[in-house]
Scaffold this motif. Sequence first.
Motif, PDB file in Angstrom:
ATOM      1  N   GLU A  26      -3.222   8.813  -3.878  1.00 49.81           N
ATOM      2  CA  GLU A  26      -1.868   8.154  -3.117  1.00 49.81           C
ATOM      3  C   GLU A  26      -0.613   8.944  -3.606  1.00 49.81           C
ATOM      4  OE1 GLU A  26      -2.175   3.841  -1.867  1.00 49.81           O
ATOM      5  OE2 GLU A  26      -3.551   4.107  -3.513  1.00 49.81           O
ATOM      6  N   LYS A  27      -0.694   9.100  -5.335  1.00 51.00           N
ATOM      7  CA  LYS A  27       0.362   9.467  -5.847  1.00 51.00           C
ATOM      8  C   LYS A  27       0.789  11.066  -5.392  1.00 51.00           C
ATOM      9  CE  LYS A  27      -0.085   6.462  -9.935  1.00 51.00           C
ATOM     10  NZ  LYS A  27      -0.567   6.769 -11.400  1.00 51.00           N
ATOM     11  N   ALA A  28      -0.495  11.767  -5.207  1.00 50.04           N
ATOM     12  CA  ALA A  28      -0.280  13.377  -4.773  1.00 50.04           C
ATOM     13  C   ALA A  28       0.389  13.119  -3.277  1.00 50.04           C
ATOM     14  CB  ALA A  28      -1.559  13.810  -4.776  1.00 50.04           C
ATOM     15  N   MET A  29      -0.207  12.433  -2.453  1.00 53.58           N
ATOM     16  CA  MET A  29       0.375  12.240  -1.144  1.00 53.58           C
ATOM     17  C   MET A  29       1.919  11.766  -1.190  1.00 53.58           C
ATOM     18  SD  MET A  29      -1.450  13.290   1.315  1.00 53.58           S
ATOM     19  CE  MET A  29      -0.894  12.313   2.825  1.00 53.58           C
ATOM     20  N   PHE A  30       2.008  10.967  -1.998  1.00 57.78           N
ATOM     21  CA  PHE A  30       3.735  10.504  -2.032  1.00 57.78           C
ATOM     22  C   PHE A  30       4.549  11.709  -2.410  1.00 57.78           C
ATOM     23  CE2 PHE A  30       7.289   9.060  -4.413  1.00 57.78           C
ATOM     24  CZ  PHE A  30       7.899   8.182  -3.617  1.00 57.78           C
ATOM     25  N   ASP A  31       4.167  12.317  -3.550  1.00 57.42           N
ATOM     26  CA  ASP A  31       4.997  13.573  -3.743  1.00 57.42           C
ATOM     27  C   ASP A  31       4.959  14.491  -2.738  1.00 57.42           C
ATOM     28  OD1 ASP A  31       5.147  12.527  -6.320  1.00 57.42           O
ATOM     29  OD2 ASP A  31       3.859  13.652  -7.441  1.00 57.42           O
ATOM     30  N   CYS A  85       0.948  -1.031  -0.077  1.00 52.17           N
ATOM     31  CA  CYS A  85      -0.026   0.016   0.137  1.00 52.17           C
ATOM     32  C   CYS A  85       0.886   1.169  -0.064  1.00 52.17           C
ATOM     33  CB  CYS A  85      -0.750   0.063   1.164  1.00 52.17           C
ATOM     34  SG  CYS A  85      -1.971   1.619   1.330  1.00 52.17           S
ATOM     35  N   VAL A  86       0.809   1.980  -1.120  1.00 56.75           N
ATOM     36  CA  VAL A  86       1.606   3.439  -1.023  1.00 56.75           C
ATOM     37  C   VAL A  86       1.275   4.426   0.000  1.00 56.75           C
ATOM     38  CG1 VAL A  86       1.969   5.150  -2.686  1.00 56.75           C
ATOM     39  CG2 VAL A  86       2.096   2.888  -3.508  1.00 56.75           C
ATOM     40  N   LEU A  87       0.001   4.568   0.226  1.00 55.47           N
ATOM     41  CA  LEU A  87      -0.311   5.457   1.296  1.00 55.47           C
ATOM     42  C   LEU A  87       0.142   5.068   2.730  1.00 55.47           C
ATOM     43  CD1 LEU A  87      -1.741   7.892   2.036  1.00 55.47           C
ATOM     44  CD2 LEU A  87      -3.851   6.893   2.214  1.00 55.47           C
TER      45      LEU A  87
END
Length: 466
Positions: free
Chosen positions: A89-94, A52-54
């Motif tokens: 999730e991608k936005a949170m990762f960045d 899970c990325v998030l």
Amino acid sequence: MEGEMKLDCWGYQVRTCSDACMSAINSYYQQVLSYGRKRYVILDAPKSDPQCVLGNILAAHFLCSADSSRAQPHIEAAKSYLNHASPYEKAMFDVLLYFVSPDRDDDLAVELHSKLLQDFPRDLVSLKRAQILCFYMGRPDLSLKLVEQVLPINGNENYIYGMLAFPLLELGRMEDAEEAGKKGYEINKDDPWSQHALCHVYQFDCRFKEAVEFMENCARSWHSLSSFMLTHNWWHVALCYLEGQAPMTNVRDIYDHCILKELERSDAVPAEVYLNAVGLLLRVYVRGELDAFGDRLRVLANNVANQAFWFLEWHLDILILWALSFTGEFTKAEDLLKGLKSRCGVLIVLSHTMFAHESECLFKYGKGDYEQALEFLGHEFDAVNFKIIGASDEQLDVFTEVYISLLLNTGEPKKAIQGIEKQLKQREGVPFLWCLLEKASLMLGRAEEAASYGKKARELEAAYFT
């Protein structure tokens, strides 16, 4: 990695097949917003779903404050599965990858959070994270802008109004802050940030008895709070007693049974306790009441002489400097001061130069070298310029009191009166300020004026807790 999408508590998609992972993420959100002491629950997310990325990037962010080496595997795991993650999730990762970067530019970090909140405005944890960053930047204006950005879509949500109230009060908009704090309290009477904001307002308005009664009624909900929030709320109560000239036993009892008592808990974070403990004792000292605390400052200074508590927060560092120098731990104090000056030397900007001077001031003040302390603080001191140490206006007030005390102790009563009158324009109901005005007037031989100021102080003292 073609697993299903689940929705978090904001309604945003997260790719995971694990209900336990999703539950850990949502529990973490709740812990952050409620200032809970179990934020480590986020570590259960990647355990339940390593892909899970998030869950991984939130765990990495949590770990970075304590052990960056433990964070890196979670960053790498999040990166490995990023192509399969949801847009949220991608936005949170960045955003979080940049947030934990050692080369982070704070202005850009706030800008990235603002963009994230444009796309995902229900994410109140990202709002909270950005507001904390604004606090350490000394930018309540940016903090207010962020919360106003997402307020229309979160108008009935839990926690949002406490987050609105705090930057409002930091900007001096006390009526608006009180309205927001009350709305947050109506939504959730256990919201510690709304409680805290209302206490700030009552305290600023010199409604000391009201503040104490309100907070002591709220205290039943504080057991689950983090070490900082628990002891900080009690710090406010103690300060209201102190400013309202209640018996010193009231202040001492809170110090012993509500602040230092936290250290007995197995999951306490001592540095968070010491910030509020030393901050309270400095207030007590400036008011000439430290004798009522016996050897408590010496015991506390012995604890914070441990270098494990140094260089965590600017605010705590300068309070430790004072405690060490005042109790005669000069070698330890000098070691801390050298470390601070070295760090400020790396960050060659005006704000850090000012912080270095304030550090020198508190070191000299503790030693009793008042002339040198005042020289470092400067004759045109204004506490508002020191928000970058990570302190609210209420926490910064003690440094204004130190400044006025230094002016009086170095024979500059006229300059002291200017500083006192500036404070009185905002808070004319503080007895201590009238006592200082009385002292300064006596130094100038103005006996009649001094008597009237002394009378005013005594009238106020009688009005609050007698």
